[in-house]
Design a protein around this motif. Structure first.
Motif, PDB file in Angstrom:
ATOM      1  N   LEU A  16       0.822  -1.330   0.155  1.00 15.65           N
ATOM      2  CA  LEU A  16      -0.044  -0.127   0.116  1.00 15.65           C
ATOM      3  C   LEU A  16       0.858   1.228  -0.018  1.00 15.65           C
ATOM      4  O   LEU A  16       2.055   1.201   0.564  1.00 15.65           O
ATOM      5  CB  LEU A  16      -0.766  -0.029   1.256  1.00 15.65           C
ATOM      6  N   ASN A  17       0.452   2.439  -0.562  1.00 16.83           N
ATOM      7  CA  ASN A  17       1.125   3.660  -0.560  1.00 16.83           C
ATOM      8  C   ASN A  17       0.889   4.197   0.795  1.00 16.83           C
ATOM      9  O   ASN A  17       0.078   3.768   1.576  1.00 16.83           O
ATOM     10  CB  ASN A  17       0.827   4.514  -1.680  1.00 16.83           C
ATOM     11  N   LEU A  18       1.781   5.128   1.090  1.00 12.35           N
ATOM     12  CA  LEU A  18       1.864   5.820   2.401  1.00 12.35           C
ATOM     13  C   LEU A  18       0.525   6.338   2.778  1.00 12.35           C
ATOM     14  O   LEU A  18       0.057   6.033   4.022  1.00 12.35           O
ATOM     15  CB  LEU A  18       2.993   6.750   2.619  1.00 12.35           C
ATOM     16  N   ALA A  19      -0.190   7.015   2.001  1.00 17.59           N
ATOM     17  CA  ALA A  19      -1.529   7.509   2.295  1.00 17.59           C
ATOM     18  C   ALA A  19      -2.679   6.547   2.717  1.00 17.59           C
ATOM     19  O   ALA A  19      -3.342   7.023   3.715  1.00 17.59           O
ATOM     20  CB  ALA A  19      -1.676   8.840   1.277  1.00 17.59           C
ATOM     21  N   THR A  20      -2.565   5.627   1.813  1.00 24.16           N
ATOM     22  CA  THR A  20      -3.436   4.592   1.931  1.00 24.16           C
ATOM     23  C   THR A  20      -3.280   3.756   3.328  1.00 24.16           C
ATOM     24  O   THR A  20      -4.269   3.612   4.108  1.00 24.16           O
ATOM     25  CB  THR A  20      -3.646   3.471   0.917  1.00 24.16           C
ATOM     26  N   ALA A  21      -2.012   3.426   3.639  1.00 26.77           N
ATOM     27  CA  ALA A  21      -1.492   2.767   4.734  1.00 26.77           C
ATOM     28  C   ALA A  21      -2.160   3.672   6.153  1.00 26.77           C
ATOM     29  O   ALA A  21      -2.562   3.130   6.996  1.00 26.77           O
ATOM     30  CB  ALA A  21      -0.291   2.277   4.667  1.00 26.77           C
ATOM     31  N   ALA A  22      -1.621   4.926   6.034  1.00 28.03           N
ATOM     32  CA  ALA A  22      -2.065   5.895   7.095  1.00 28.03           C
ATOM     33  C   ALA A  22      -3.472   5.801   7.324  1.00 28.03           C
ATOM     34  O   ALA A  22      -3.936   5.775   8.403  1.00 28.03           O
ATOM     35  CB  ALA A  22      -1.517   7.241   6.794  1.00 28.03           C
ATOM     36  N   ALA A  23      -4.527   5.829   6.433  1.00 31.56           N
ATOM     37  CA  ALA A  23      -5.700   5.855   6.412  1.00 31.56           C
ATOM     38  C   ALA A  23      -6.160   4.639   7.034  1.00 31.56           C
ATOM     39  O   ALA A  23      -7.106   4.958   8.002  1.00 31.56           O
ATOM     40  CB  ALA A  23      -6.481   6.037   5.218  1.00 31.56           C
ATOM     41  N   VAL A  24      -5.753   3.359   6.792  1.00 33.31           N
ATOM     42  CA  VAL A  24      -6.318   2.224   7.487  1.00 33.31           C
ATOM     43  C   VAL A  24      -5.906   2.116   8.771  1.00 33.31           C
ATOM     44  O   VAL A  24      -6.924   1.785   9.550  1.00 33.31           O
ATOM     45  CB  VAL A  24      -5.524   1.125   6.568  1.00 33.31           C
ATOM     46  N   CYS A  25      -4.590   2.584   8.955  1.00 30.64           N
ATOM     47  CA  CYS A  25      -4.067   2.492  10.561  1.00 30.64           C
ATOM     48  C   CYS A  25      -5.014   3.518  11.640  1.00 30.64           C
ATOM     49  O   CYS A  25      -5.479   3.279  12.578  1.00 30.64           O
ATOM     50  CB  CYS A  25      -2.658   2.999  10.353  1.00 30.64           C
ATOM     51  N   LEU A  26      -5.036   4.792  10.968  1.00 31.48           N
ATOM     52  CA  LEU A  26      -5.817   5.988  11.886  1.00 31.48           C
ATOM     53  C   LEU A  26      -7.148   5.396  11.979  1.00 31.48           C
ATOM     54  O   LEU A  26      -7.734   5.539  13.144  1.00 31.48           O
ATOM     55  CB  LEU A  26      -5.516   7.122  10.980  1.00 31.48           C
ATOM     56  N   TYR A  27      -7.920   4.817  11.071  1.00 27.00           N
ATOM     57  CA  TYR A  27      -9.321   4.503  11.135  1.00 27.00           C
ATOM     58  C   TYR A  27      -9.499   3.351  11.989  1.00 27.00           C
ATOM     59  O   TYR A  27     -10.432   3.390  12.784  1.00 27.00           O
ATOM     60  CB  TYR A  27      -9.813   4.396   9.801  1.00 27.00           C
ATOM     61  N   ALA A  28      -8.407   2.534  12.110  1.00 26.34           N
ATOM     62  CA  ALA A  28      -8.470   1.229  12.781  1.00 26.34           C
ATOM     63  C   ALA A  28      -8.463   1.807  14.194  1.00 26.34           C
ATOM     64  O   ALA A  28      -9.398   1.120  15.033  1.00 26.34           O
ATOM     65  CB  ALA A  28      -7.499   0.175  12.503  1.00 26.34           C
ATOM     66  N   SER A  29      -7.659   2.712  14.717  1.00 27.29           N
ATOM     67  CA  SER A  29      -7.342   3.239  15.973  1.00 27.29           C
ATOM     68  C   SER A  29      -8.893   3.876  16.464  1.00 27.29           C
ATOM     69  O   SER A  29      -9.124   4.007  17.597  1.00 27.29           O
ATOM     70  CB  SER A  29      -6.371   4.142  16.327  1.00 27.29           C
ATOM     71  N   ALA A  30      -9.237   4.834  15.490  1.00 29.94           N
ATOM     72  CA  ALA A  30     -10.209   5.472  15.792  1.00 29.94           C
ATOM     73  C   ALA A  30     -11.613   4.572  16.158  1.00 29.94           C
ATOM     74  O   ALA A  30     -12.163   4.902  17.061  1.00 29.94           O
ATOM     75  CB  ALA A  30     -10.791   6.517  14.538  1.00 29.94           C
ATOM     76  N   ARG A  31     -11.552   3.454  15.439  1.00 30.34           N
ATOM     77  CA  ARG A  31     -13.011   2.763  15.465  1.00 30.34           C
ATOM     78  C   ARG A  31     -12.612   1.989  16.936  1.00 30.34           C
ATOM     79  O   ARG A  31     -13.428   1.715  18.003  1.00 30.34           O
ATOM     80  CB  ARG A  31     -12.958   1.478  14.681  1.00 30.34           C
ATOM     81  N   ALA A  32     -11.270   1.385  17.306  1.00 29.96           N
ATOM     82  CA  ALA A  32     -11.203   0.714  18.486  1.00 29.96           C
ATOM     83  C   ALA A  32     -11.273   1.644  19.781  1.00 29.96           C
ATOM     84  O   ALA A  32     -11.815   1.371  20.677  1.00 29.96           O
ATOM     85  CB  ALA A  32      -9.752   0.034  18.325  1.00 29.96           C
ATOM     86  N   GLN A  33     -10.817   3.174  19.606  1.00 31.36           N
ATOM     87  CA  GLN A  33     -11.188   4.088  20.512  1.00 31.36           C
ATOM     88  C   GLN A  33     -12.367   4.252  20.853  1.00 31.36           C
ATOM     89  O   GLN A  33     -12.726   4.586  22.050  1.00 31.36           O
ATOM     90  CB  GLN A  33     -10.207   5.262  20.200  1.00 31.36           C
ATOM     91  N   ARG A  34     -13.374   4.253  19.890  1.00 37.66           N
ATOM     92  CA  ARG A  34     -14.598   4.538  20.270  1.00 37.66           C
ATOM     93  C   ARG A  34     -15.401   3.342  20.444  1.00 37.66           C
ATOM     94  O   ARG A  34     -16.711   3.288  20.973  1.00 37.66           O
ATOM     95  CB  ARG A  34     -15.304   5.137  18.786  1.00 37.66           C
ATOM     96  N   ALA A  35     -15.016   2.076  20.417  1.00 34.18           N
ATOM     97  CA  ALA A  35     -15.783   0.980  20.940  1.00 34.18           C
ATOM     98  C   ALA A  35     -15.928   0.987  22.502  1.00 34.18           C
ATOM     99  O   ALA A  35     -15.178   1.641  23.065  1.00 34.18           O
ATOM    100  CB  ALA A  35     -15.014  -0.354  20.315  1.00 34.18           C
ATOM    101  N   SER A  36     -16.619  -0.099  23.045  1.00 38.63           N
ATOM    102  CA  SER A  36     -16.915   0.051  24.435  1.00 38.63           C
ATOM    103  C   SER A  36     -15.562  -0.407  25.230  1.00 38.63           C
ATOM    104  O   SER A  36     -14.840  -1.420  24.836  1.00 38.63           O
ATOM    105  CB  SER A  36     -18.022  -1.249  24.705  1.00 38.63           C
ATOM    106  N   GLY A  37     -15.271   0.480  25.984  1.00 35.80           N
ATOM    107  CA  GLY A  37     -13.854   0.277  26.765  1.00 35.80           C
ATOM    108  C   GLY A  37     -12.931   0.658  26.552  1.00 35.80           C
ATOM    109  O   GLY A  37     -11.796   1.014  27.073  1.00 35.80           O
ATOM    110  N   GLY A  38     -13.043   1.666  25.210  1.00 39.64           N
ATOM    111  CA  GLY A  38     -11.980   2.392  24.688  1.00 39.64           C
ATOM    112  C   GLY A  38     -11.655   3.730  25.466  1.00 39.64           C
ATOM    113  O   GLY A  38     -12.594   3.926  26.130  1.00 39.64           O
ATOM    114  N   CYS A  39     -10.859   4.535  24.903  1.00 32.53           N
ATOM    115  CA  CYS A  39     -10.576   5.667  25.606  1.00 32.53           C
ATOM    116  C   CYS A  39     -11.238   6.878  24.919  1.00 32.53           C
ATOM    117  O   CYS A  39     -11.264   7.876  25.646  1.00 32.53           O
ATOM    118  CB  CYS A  39      -9.057   6.210  25.371  1.00 32.53           C
ATOM    119  N   ARG A  40     -12.259   6.440  24.087  1.00 35.65           N
ATOM    120  CA  ARG A  40     -13.268   7.578  23.664  1.00 35.65           C
ATOM    121  C   ARG A  40     -14.310   6.701  23.876  1.00 35.65           C
ATOM    122  O   ARG A  40     -14.916   5.681  23.463  1.00 35.65           O
ATOM    123  CB  ARG A  40     -13.180   7.857  22.178  1.00 35.65           C
ATOM    124  N   THR A  41     -15.798   7.672  24.083  1.00 34.31           N
ATOM    125  CA  THR A  41     -17.040   7.056  24.079  1.00 34.31           C
ATOM    126  C   THR A  41     -17.653   6.833  22.729  1.00 34.31           C
ATOM    127  O   THR A  41     -17.360   7.642  22.052  1.00 34.31           O
ATOM    128  CB  THR A  41     -18.034   7.651  25.190  1.00 34.31           C
TER     129      THR A  41
END
Length: 282
Positions: free
Chosen positions: A253-278
């Protein structure tokens, strides 16, 4: 305040010459000014308090984007009507859109970013392509990251291509520049942020990290150079080196695509139950 119907500025005006010079990094650094081109970037600059200094607009653009010109005036910017030739001289694009703004530098001290206790950060380590840098900044903004850090070996944040590629996101979130990667990692770790290095040869798989539920806490992703990725000494600083799984036949994957995948993965995990965002947090 600028007049309601500004006069057509001369191509030989010192203001035109000064704006034209901002295409070069040394002049941007000396004046602490940069160019924002196009309606989206200019609108965002006008809405960023104290940022927009001047606006050059063709008559056609001033009529088409009258609301943006009005916002520029309300923000205290000088508005100059300009010929298409003047806009072409000042612009760094092949097909200018008729609006070019002169803006003050808006980067944020790294210490202020740390003090805000960010939960999601993108760190660009030795990223040299301005288009990639701007696109990653845009991805970080879209994913809800609270800061971006450009290391001292990365491209100039105010490169016109980087500004254009951010599509206005440059004005939405704090960006620190010129931070040594060691300092960036150490500072974020001291602030309680887990450091994940994105690398195609990483020992940890992004899917596995998500399945383990280990990505719900404050996280900073470190993204490396477009051609050779992250050096071993940078990977060694991270808490984990994570690869984006390739399920198909693509080589990478190119840099920007990989960055989008990684950042959205973290954002989803953080918004899930028990994450650091509600789930309900905006």
């Amino acid at each position: 305040m600028p007049p309601a119907t500004p006069e057509l500025i001369s191509p030989r005006s010192p203001r035109v010459s000064a704006a034209r010079r901002l295409a070069k990094r040394n002049f941007r650094g000396k004046e602490r000014l940069f160019l924002a081109e196009g309606p989206q970037a200019v609108r965002e600059a006008a809405g960023h308090d104290g940022t927009l200094v001047e606006l050059f607009a063709t008559l056609d653009a001033a009529e088409r984007y009258a609301d943006i010109v009005g916002e520029a005036r309300d923000a205290g910017a000088r508005v100059h009507l300009a010929s298409e030739q003047v806009i072409a001289d000042v612009s760094t694009t092949v097909t200018p859109q008729g609006l070019v703004g002169v803006c003050r530098f808006i980067d944020t001290p790294f210490e202020e970013i740390l003090a805000a206790r960010p939960k999601l950060v993108a760190v660009l380590a030795n990223v040299r392509d301005p288009g990639n840098a701007g696109t990653v900044l845009r991805c970080a903004d879209a994913a809800g990251a609270e800061a971006v850090v450009l290391t001292d070996a990365s491209v100039d944040l105010y490169n016109p291509k980087a500004v254009r590629a951010s599509v206005g996101s440059l004005f939405h979130l704090p960006v620190a520049v010129g931070v040594p990667v060691e300092r960036a990692v150490a500072g974020l770790q001291d602030a309680g942020v887990r450091i994940l290095a994105a690398d195609g040869a990483g020992t940890d798989d992004l899917d596995d990290e998500l399945d383990k539920g280990s990505m719900g806490g404050p996280t900073a992703w470190v993204f490396g150079n477009e051609a050779w990725g992250l050096p071993e000494e940078t990977r060694a600083l991270a808490d984990a080196v994570v690869r984006v799984p390739i399920h198909g036949k693509a080589e990478s994957l190119n840099l920007a695509t990989a960055a989008a995948v990684c950042l959205y993965a973290s954002a989803r995990a953080q918004r899930a139950s028990g994450g650091c965002r509600t789930v309900t947090e905006s």
